[in-house]
Design a protein around this motif. Structure first.
Motif, PDB file in Angstrom:
ATOM      1  N   TYR A  24       0.775  -1.116  -0.062  1.00  0.00           N
ATOM      2  CA  TYR A  24      -0.025   0.059  -0.154  1.00  0.00           C
ATOM      3  C   TYR A  24       0.902   1.087  -0.143  1.00  0.00           C
ATOM      4  O   TYR A  24       0.592   2.210  -0.656  1.00  0.00           O
ATOM      5  N   PHE A  25       1.956   1.228   0.615  1.00  0.00           N
ATOM      6  CA  PHE A  25       2.765   2.352   0.731  1.00  0.00           C
ATOM      7  C   PHE A  25       4.190   2.389   0.380  1.00  0.00           C
ATOM      8  O   PHE A  25       4.936   3.523   0.765  1.00  0.00           O
ATOM      9  N   ALA A  53      -4.798   2.548   0.344  1.00  0.00           N
ATOM     10  CA  ALA A  53      -4.284   3.464  -0.616  1.00  0.00           C
ATOM     11  C   ALA A  53      -5.284   4.108  -1.064  1.00  0.00           C
ATOM     12  O   ALA A  53      -4.900   5.561  -1.368  1.00  0.00           O
TER      13      ALA A  53
END
Length: 82
Positions: A24-25, A53
Motif C-alpha cells: 500500500y505505501f 491506499a
C-alpha cells in the motif's frame, strides 16, 4: 493480535502486515507513519473490500478515530519508537 496481523490477507495475495505496508505505501512496516498505520487498521476486518491506499470516507473517518484513540491511550508514542 500479532499472529492475526501477520496472516491476514490485506489484498489479493498480500499476506501479513509487512507485505501490506510495502504493497500500500512502499515502506517497511517499521517505517509506517501514524496515518498509514491507522489506515491499515481502519480497513480491518475486511481488507479485501476496502483500500488503505484509496480510502473512502468511511475508512478515513475510522482512521481518524483510530489516531485519536492512539493519542488518548499513548499509542502514537509507541509508533514513533518502532
Amino acid at each position: 493480535m500479532e499472529v492475526y496481523l501477520n496472516v491476514a490477507e490485506w489484498d489479493r495475495g498480500v499476506f501479513g502486515l509487512e507485505a501490506a505496508a510495502q504493497h500500500y505505501f512502499g515502506v517497511s512496516s517499521n517505517s509506517l507513519t501514524e496515518r498509514q498505520a491507522s489506515l491499515l487498521a481502519a480497513i480491518l476486518p475486511s481488507p479485501l473490500t476496502r483500500s488503505a491506499a484509496r480510502p473512502d470516507a468511511q475508512v478515513e473517518r475510522r482512521s481518524q478515530w483510530i489516531r485519536q484513540q492512539m493519542r488518548n491511550l499513548g499509542g502514537a508514542d509507541y509508533l514513533q519508537h518502532l
